[in-house]
Design a protein around this motif. Structure first.
Motif, PDB file in Angstrom:
ATOM      1  N   TYR A 153       0.674  -1.194  -0.112  1.00  0.00           N
ATOM      2  CA  TYR A 153      -0.165   0.054   0.020  1.00  0.00           C
ATOM      3  C   TYR A 153       1.274   0.997  -0.204  1.00  0.00           C
ATOM      4  O   TYR A 153       0.436   2.580   0.122  1.00  0.00           O
ATOM      5  N   GLY A 154       1.936   0.969  -0.359  1.00  0.00           N
ATOM      6  CA  GLY A 154       2.631   2.389  -0.217  1.00  0.00           C
ATOM      7  C   GLY A 154       3.188   3.055   1.271  1.00  0.00           C
ATOM      8  O   GLY A 154       3.362   4.281   1.454  1.00  0.00           O
ATOM      9  N   GLU A 155       2.917   2.460   2.155  1.00  0.00           N
ATOM     10  CA  GLU A 155       3.044   3.307   3.570  1.00  0.00           C
ATOM     11  C   GLU A 155       4.435   3.117   4.379  1.00  0.00           C
ATOM     12  O   GLU A 155       4.631   3.391   5.016  1.00  0.00           O
ATOM     13  N   LYS A 156       4.967   1.384   3.971  1.00  0.00           N
ATOM     14  CA  LYS A 156       6.175   1.729   4.662  1.00  0.00           C
ATOM     15  C   LYS A 156       6.975   1.047   3.424  1.00  0.00           C
ATOM     16  O   LYS A 156       7.309   0.071   2.240  1.00  0.00           O
ATOM     17  N   GLY A 157       8.715   1.043   3.805  1.00  0.00           N
ATOM     18  CA  GLY A 157       9.293   0.919   2.362  1.00  0.00           C
ATOM     19  C   GLY A 157       9.857   0.365   3.166  1.00  0.00           C
ATOM     20  O   GLY A 157      10.027  -0.793   3.940  1.00  0.00           O
ATOM     21  N   VAL A 158      11.348  -0.771   1.988  1.00  0.00           N
ATOM     22  CA  VAL A 158      11.939  -1.551   2.683  1.00  0.00           C
ATOM     23  C   VAL A 158      13.822  -1.596   2.792  1.00  0.00           C
ATOM     24  O   VAL A 158      13.583  -0.648   2.301  1.00  0.00           O
ATOM     25  N   SER A 159      13.996  -2.579   4.043  1.00  0.00           N
ATOM     26  CA  SER A 159      15.600  -2.395   3.862  1.00  0.00           C
ATOM     27  C   SER A 159      16.065  -3.063   2.931  1.00  0.00           C
ATOM     28  O   SER A 159      15.377  -3.855   2.388  1.00  0.00           O
ATOM     29  N   LEU A 160      17.391  -3.273   2.800  1.00  0.00           N
ATOM     30  CA  LEU A 160      18.426  -3.927   1.677  1.00  0.00           C
ATOM     31  C   LEU A 160      18.304  -4.750   2.096  1.00  0.00           C
ATOM     32  O   LEU A 160      18.331  -5.584   1.141  1.00  0.00           O
ATOM     33  N   LYS A 161      17.686  -5.152   3.195  1.00  0.00           N
ATOM     34  CA  LYS A 161      18.078  -7.101   3.211  1.00  0.00           C
ATOM     35  C   LYS A 161      16.948  -7.597   2.858  1.00  0.00           C
ATOM     36  O   LYS A 161      16.356  -8.963   2.162  1.00  0.00           O
ATOM     37  N   ASN A 162      15.910  -6.561   2.899  1.00  0.00           N
ATOM     38  CA  ASN A 162      14.221  -7.376   2.554  1.00  0.00           C
ATOM     39  C   ASN A 162      13.865  -7.099   1.380  1.00  0.00           C
ATOM     40  O   ASN A 162      13.194  -7.931   0.313  1.00  0.00           O
ATOM     41  N   LEU A 163      15.098  -6.506   0.091  1.00  0.00           N
ATOM     42  CA  LEU A 163      15.138  -6.193  -0.584  1.00  0.00           C
ATOM     43  C   LEU A 163      15.915  -7.310  -1.158  1.00  0.00           C
ATOM     44  O   LEU A 163      15.195  -7.699  -2.144  1.00  0.00           O
ATOM     45  N   TYR A 164      17.076  -7.653  -0.549  1.00  0.00           N
ATOM     46  CA  TYR A 164      17.069  -8.471  -1.730  1.00  0.00           C
ATOM     47  C   TYR A 164      15.960  -9.794  -1.401  1.00  0.00           C
ATOM     48  O   TYR A 164      15.650 -10.864  -2.495  1.00  0.00           O
TER      49      TYR A 164
END
Length: 77
Positions: free
Chosen positions: A42-53
């Motif tokens: 929903y665009g309410e939070k971003g992700v960490s680099l670890k979670n992006l990976y």
């Protein structure tokens, strides 16, 4: 910018749905809650680099696609 997060979330949701994964499936595979996945979609939070990976691995796509809508989708297919 919040519109960037909304667009990123839309791409994550569309890719997840194309792989026939539920939010619970995706959350379990990357070690977060399904509420967190919903907040990201929903665009309410971003992700960490670890979670992006982890997202790139589970969704079989590139970070470029998740972040900017460019690059590869389905690298392993």
């Amino acid at each position: 910018c919040s519109s960037d997060l909304i667009e990123m979330g839309r791409r994550i949701r569309e890719r997840r749905e194309s792989l026939k994964l539920t939010r619970e499936d995706l959350a379990g595979q990357i070690g977060v809650s399904s509420k967190f996945i919903a907040d990201v979609e929903y665009g309410e939070k971003g992700v960490s680099l670890k979670n992006l990976y982890f997202l790139t691995q589970v969704l079989d796509t590139s970070a470029d696609y998740i972040l900017a809508g460019e690059g590869e989708i389905g690298r392993a297919s």
